[in-house]
Motif scaffolding. Structure first.
Motif, PDB file in Angstrom:
ATOM      1  N   SER A 378      48.904  26.027  34.293  1.00 21.66           N
ATOM      2  CA  SER A 378      47.793  25.696  35.155  1.00 21.66           C
ATOM      3  C   SER A 378      47.987  24.339  35.650  1.00 21.66           C
ATOM      4  O   SER A 378      47.264  23.965  36.782  1.00 21.66           O
ATOM      5  CB  SER A 378      46.533  25.698  34.381  1.00 21.66           C
ATOM      6  N   HIS A 642      48.850  25.651  44.469  1.00 24.96           N
ATOM      7  CA  HIS A 642      47.317  25.629  44.633  1.00 24.96           C
ATOM      8  C   HIS A 642      46.772  26.904  44.699  1.00 24.96           C
ATOM      9  O   HIS A 642      45.652  27.266  44.180  1.00 24.96           O
ATOM     10  CB  HIS A 642      46.947  24.815  45.840  1.00 24.96           C
ATOM     11  N   GLY A 645      46.178  28.737  41.698  1.00 22.82           N
ATOM     12  CA  GLY A 645      45.406  28.076  40.778  1.00 22.82           C
ATOM     13  C   GLY A 645      46.084  26.980  39.986  1.00 22.82           C
ATOM     14  O   GLY A 645      45.532  26.609  38.780  1.00 22.82           O
ATOM     15  N   ARG A 647      47.330  23.022  39.507  1.00 23.08           N
ATOM     16  CA  ARG A 647      47.262  21.883  40.003  1.00 23.08           C
ATOM     17  C   ARG A 647      48.533  20.984  39.994  1.00 23.08           C
ATOM     18  O   ARG A 647      49.045  21.111  38.920  1.00 23.08           O
ATOM     19  CB  ARG A 647      45.936  21.181  39.325  1.00 23.08           C
ATOM     20  N   GLN A 719      44.213  23.133  29.474  1.00 22.86           N
ATOM     21  CA  GLN A 719      44.990  23.493  30.563  1.00 22.86           C
ATOM     22  C   GLN A 719      46.553  23.556  29.823  1.00 22.86           C
ATOM     23  O   GLN A 719      46.898  23.015  28.763  1.00 22.86           O
ATOM     24  CB  GLN A 719      45.094  22.093  31.196  1.00 22.86           C
ATOM     25  N   ASN A 854      48.616  34.631  43.848  1.00 18.75           N
ATOM     26  CA  ASN A 854      47.191  34.990  44.442  1.00 18.75           C
ATOM     27  C   ASN A 854      46.197  35.002  43.513  1.00 18.75           C
ATOM     28  O   ASN A 854      45.149  35.551  43.553  1.00 18.75           O
ATOM     29  CB  ASN A 854      47.110  35.857  45.449  1.00 18.75           C
ATOM     30  N   ARG A 855      46.414  34.742  42.203  1.00 19.65           N
ATOM     31  CA  ARG A 855      45.571  34.848  41.092  1.00 19.65           C
ATOM     32  C   ARG A 855      45.767  33.770  40.366  1.00 19.65           C
ATOM     33  O   ARG A 855      46.710  33.072  40.196  1.00 19.65           O
ATOM     34  CB  ARG A 855      45.781  36.228  40.297  1.00 19.65           C
ATOM     35  N   GLY A 856      44.662  33.332  39.449  1.00 18.38           N
ATOM     36  CA  GLY A 856      44.593  32.343  38.713  1.00 18.38           C
ATOM     37  C   GLY A 856      45.614  32.501  37.470  1.00 18.38           C
ATOM     38  O   GLY A 856      46.162  33.541  36.984  1.00 18.38           O
TER      39      GLY A 856
END
Length: 1012
Positions: A378, A642, A645, A647, A719, A854-856
């Protein structure tokens, strides 16, 4: 070379023949049998040159490549010998060491007893073979062969990755420093050490500058040991041999050189290799969950089997031994149907293939289990230089007290010229030329980098830090203009001693003899301008040295700010004439060192321990602006991260303005964003630090402890952190992170050992690509788990439903009290063999059916097999059982869809035909399920033909099923009969209802998802 016998306790008889490894009566390695040199003690008790003589090596040039090859052949690879590999026959037999196999062998015994009883009671059946036993045994053997081959393939993949991630060492061969795999290091090699290296073998030091080695892995000493080259007066314990280095330890600071005295199992660590043998790794969460699911399925089916046996006994009773045997076979069939036998092997192979695929894209994952974590990342904490940027450092600006000049040319080609910033030519007598040339000369001399004249792939090969090499390249560009009247300005100085660069000092200083000044010594330093400026009290302007004023300091710092804001990395240069010709004559040093001040090469190490004496009252020369342009592909990778999801956080030791500029260019922060420095972090209270870590994405001028604190804080916040690093100072944070990522090109060996993943191209975009691949691999694991579980549950429902609803569906013999088994155990085994292995393996390499970025990120606490997947499994399993039982019902009298008058064949043939229909329908239902299981929500028709391996697996399964239906001997073995064309249409039509029903179920899920 004449041997130096100072402090030697050698007794040299004569040295004829090839060298061996040194005898060490106090714990060293035995000498080879092909030498006549005798030793009275260990290498730490004799001078290094004498050791070199004994090993027939040259400390200045090392071994020749030919000689090194001969020694490698003689002594073998520099590797520890692990536990003996399990023989292949044992690995094959291990495939049978499984409770399910024991269950099947029990079924075989039961079937064999039934055959013997029937043979004894019915002499007419004497010639009939026990086909059930034969088929079960053959299928067990085939399963074992497949499992063995799958495990062998996975082992080969892991071994290939291990070779790719192998450690390297820098040695002298034919007078040139080259990087070779550690396994190729041989006795007599001269090995070069620098900060971050892992020591490749045991050896005697003959050069050391501020050298500190962490030996905790060998001696348990928690503090790094300071090393020197002084010969010991007497034998000492391992931890006190300061002039020796040992295999597996790591350099935490400084530089050094040693001659290898022992390799492989002859090293100190080799002697305790048995204690260091790898322990069995703990299973990963994924492996634990799959083992748990298999266990639950097994227990559930055993419970169902007991229930079925009890109901059969109550409803039908056991009227004969045959009834008991048939019922026991039915219970075994339920167990066989429930558990996918090849699940563990398929999982291992899919992970191994995925990791191999990642390696082809420059990301070497050292352990298969790391793929689990990789897909859950993440936060990616990345260094700047070489990862976000190209790492092709180029000096483009030189700022001196008289002004600023520009250098043309890019990369490591020493082609370019010095001009004014506006591009105009500089006059020969322009002081900026002289000052810039001196600044570059200092930077190129206080330098451990190397630029090879041998070009590879169209460019010069570099060894060492790219930033240091850029200074050498820039110096060579000025040499074209004949500055200092030399073709090679570096020939002006000969290095005598060194105070190495460390992440804490942020500077490097060398003491060199100036050949243009009667070999008087001069201290030359380079480092962070704001740091180095603090050690200067004078400045040279247009050939005149004067005191450094506050105005001068402000101007220099303003230039640093200006260049940093333009994304230049800045390095300052300073010097100090020492006015003496010997190190021992340096004022203040003789008192600090004591009587060793005049003794041979001992001062080289001593000087490094007293930087405060040398690095003072220095003269500021100037600074350089080095550009390292961002990688063009990184901005897209940051954008993709990004969107997923994830960082991106930049953590660098560079100037805050430079870091912020690069971060803005790459989209890591907004245009108004700023970098937070290590000093800023130190001023924060714990709560403020935690808050800053949540929002700040660029950190500059940070120390190793700051990196650790940032990683720990992110992990505390829940995280999953990927942390990149290259230097030894990065190793603790890299090891602490959930996914430690080491640089394969510029990374130190210590960092590579600490990491879970190594980038062979040092590129941030590769990390994002690896995360994408990790997510795809995990998605594929879920796909084949959904497929295998739903298919096997379908088999269980079929058998259980066929028994419980036998009378209602007509799956029973008229006039008989015993139950008719819906599908034979051999048929269920064949279905598992046919549909579990090849299709599941093909699904493991399935192209992404959804955009995984396209997903977290997935949380590590999320179940691999969650409630929704269990819902899919139950729905599809019920569909399979329903269509299979309907197909059987069509060919049995007294069922829902038929009556006695509709059937014109003998009852025995009816049972065989019904089983053949149910058997075939279930096979094809599972093959249709393979198409449907590729996504939990998307239609199977989207990208249906994207996976050619899956279609190949389906084609293979169909071909094998045709053999079972139409080959007479297989008809007998599996209890089948040939099918007519219209029966095939019925089989395919009913089986296709599984795909249709799955599509309807997905539509319901998509609609419900949109409404939610």
């Amino acid at each position: 070379m004449e041997p130096n016998t100072h402090a030697s306790s050698f007794s040299r008889v004569h040295a004829a023949g090839e060298s061996g490894q040194l005898d060490n009566k106090s714990g060293g390695a035995d000498i080879g049998t092909d030498t006549d040199i005798e030793y009275s003690d260990d290498p730490s008790l004799v001078a290094p040159q004498t050791v070199a003589e004994a090993l027939h090596t040259d400390l200045d040039n090392g071994l020749t490549a030919e000689e090194a090859g001969r020694r490698l052949t003689k002594h073998g690879p520099n590797e520890l010998v692990g536990a003996p590999a399990m023989p292949k026959w044992k690995k094959f037999l291990a495939q049978f060491n499984d409770p399910l196999v024991y269950l099947l062998l029990g079924a075989t015994a039961i079937s064999l007893v039934a055959w013997l009883i029937e043979r004894a009671n019915n002499p007419a059946e004497a010639e009939k073979l026990p086909f059930d036993c034969i088929v079960i045994v053959l299928i067990l053997i085939v399963n074992a062969v497949l499992g063995y081959m799958q495990e062998a393939k996975a082992e080969q993949a892991v071994a290939a990755l291990s070779r790719m991630a192998a450690a390297h060492a820098t040695v002298l061969r034919d007078g040139q420093s080259v990087s070779i795999p550690t396994a190729d290091v041989v006795p007599g090699d001269v090995v070069l050490l620098s900060e971050g290296d892992t020591v490749a073998a045991d050896g005697r030091l003959f050069a050391a500058a501020a050298l500190h080695v962490a030996e905790a892995s060998l001696t348990g000493e928690s503090v790094p040991v300071t090393k020197n080259v002084t010969t010991l007066p007497e034998a000492k314990a391992l931890g006190d041999r300061a002039n020796m280095v040992f295999n597996g330890t790591s350099v935490t600071q400084g530089t050094g050189r040693f001659v290898v005295t022992a390799t492989g199992m002859n090293t100190q660590v080799g002697k305790i290799a048995d204690m260091l043998s790898a322990q069995k790794e703990e299973p990963t969460p994924l492996q634990k969950e799959i083992a748990f699911v298999s266990k639950v399925l097994g227990l559930a089916v055993c419970a169902i089997a007991v229930l079925v046996l009890a109901l059969l006994a109550i409803v039908y009773g056991f009227n004969s031994t045959q009834d008991v045997i048939e019922s026991l076979l039915l219970a075994v069939s339920l167990a066989v149907a429930a558990v996918p036998e090849g699940l563990a092997a398929i999982l291992t192979v899919v992970l191994a293939l995925g990791v191999q695929r990642m390696a082809r894209h420059h990301a070497i994952v050292k352990k298969l289990s790391s793929v689990e974590t990789l897909g859950s990342a993440s936060v990616i904490c990345s260094d700047k230089t070489g990862t976000l940027t190209r790492n092709e450092m180029t000096v483009q600006r030189v700022v001196t007290p008289s002004g600023e000049v520009a250098l043309t040319g890019t990369g490591y080609e020493p082609i370019g010229e010095m001009t004014a910033v506006d591009g105009t030519e500089l006059q020969v007598d322009d002081p900026r030329r002289t000052e810039a040339g001196r600044t570059l000369l200092i930077g190129a001399t206080a330098n451990d980098g190397q630029l090879s004249d041998d070009q590879t792939d169209g460019g010069h090969a570099i060894i060492g830090d790219p930033t240091e090499v850029s200074l050498i390249v820039a110096m060579r560009k000025t040499a074209v203009r004949g500055l200092y009247g030399r073709t090679d300005p570096a020939a002006r100085y000969s290095r005598v001693a060194e105070i190495p660069f460390t992440s804490d000092r942020k500077r490097m200083t060398v003491i060199a003899a100036d050949h243009d000044d009667d070999d008087h010594l001069v201290a030359l330093a380079k480092g962070a301008p704001d740091v180095l400026l603090g050690y200067c009290d004078r400045i040279e302007v247009a050939g005149q040295v004067r005191p450094l004023t506050d105005t001068d300091r402000a101007g220099i710092l303003a230039a640093v700010e200006r260049l940093s804001d333009q994304a230049y990395r800045t390095l300052g240069a300073a010097y100090r004439p020492l006015g003496v010709t010997r190190i021992g004559q340096i004022p203040g040093l003789e008192q600090a060192i004591g009587p060793n001040a005049e003794a041979g090469d001992a001062p080289a190490a001593d000087v490094a321990d007293h930087p405060e004496i040398i690095e003072r009252e220095m003269i500021w020369s100037g600074m350089v602006g080095i550009i390292d342009p961002p990688r063009t592909e990184v901005r897209d990778a940051v954008t993709e991260a990004h969107a997923a999801g994830i960082r991106t956080v930049m953590i660098t030791g560079d100037h805050p303005l430079t870091a912020a500029r690069i971060a803005k260019d790459l989209g890591i922060i907004e245009e108004s964003g700023k970098a937070m420095t290590g000093d800023d972090l130190d001023r924060l209270a714990p709560a403020e630090f935690d808050s800053a870590v949540r929002s700040v994405s660029v950190y500059a001028r940070v120390a190793p402890e700051h990196k650790m604190r940032i990683v720990d804080a992110l992990q505390t916040q829940g995280q999953i952190v990927a942390m990149t690093g290259d230097g030894v100072n990065d190793a603790p944070a890299v090891k602490s992170a959930d996914i430690g990522v080491a640089m394969g090109i510029t990374g130190t060996e210590v960092t590579k050992e600490s990491a879970k993943m190594i980038l062979t191209d040092d590129n941030f975009a590769t990390i994002v690509a690896a995360v994408r691949e990790g997510r795809s691999i995990f998605d594929n694991i879920r796909k084949f788990l959904r497929y295998l579980l739903s298919s096997n549950v379908g088999e269980v429902f079929t058998v259980f439903g066929g028994v419980m609803l036998a009378g209602f569906l007509g799956i029973a013999e008229p006039g008989a009290d015993s139950v008719t088994v819906p599908l034979l155990a051999t048929q269920l085994l064949w279905i598992n063999l046919l549909t579990d292995a090849a299709p599941a393996m093909a699904m493991g390499v399935d192209p992404s059916t959804e955009n995984v970025m396209n997903r977290g990120p997935r949380k590590l606490t999320d179940r691999v097999i969650d409630g929704r997947m269990w819902g899919d499994v139950i729905v599809v399993g019920l569909l399979m059982a329903t269509v299979t039982l309907i197909g059987m019902d069509l060919y049995l009298p007294g069922g829902l869809l038929t009556d006695d008058s509709a059937m014109g064949v003998a009852h025995a043939d009816q049972i065989v035909m019904a089983r053949t229909m149910g058997f075939t329908i279930l096979v094809f239902a599972q093959l249709f399920n393979a198409l449907a299981a590729r996504s939990a929500t998307q239609s199977a028709f989207r990208g249906m033909f994207a996976n050619r391996w899956l279609w190949g697996a389906i084609a293979l399964s169909v071909a094998l099923q045709l053999l079972v239906i139409y080959v007479p001997v297989l008809n007998t073995a599996f209890g089948t009969t040939p099918l007519d064309p219209h029966q095939w249409l019925e089989c395919l039509g009913l089986a296709a209802l599984v795909l249709a029903g799955s599509e309807i179920y997905k539509i319901v899920l998509r609609v419900a998802g949109r409404r939610a």
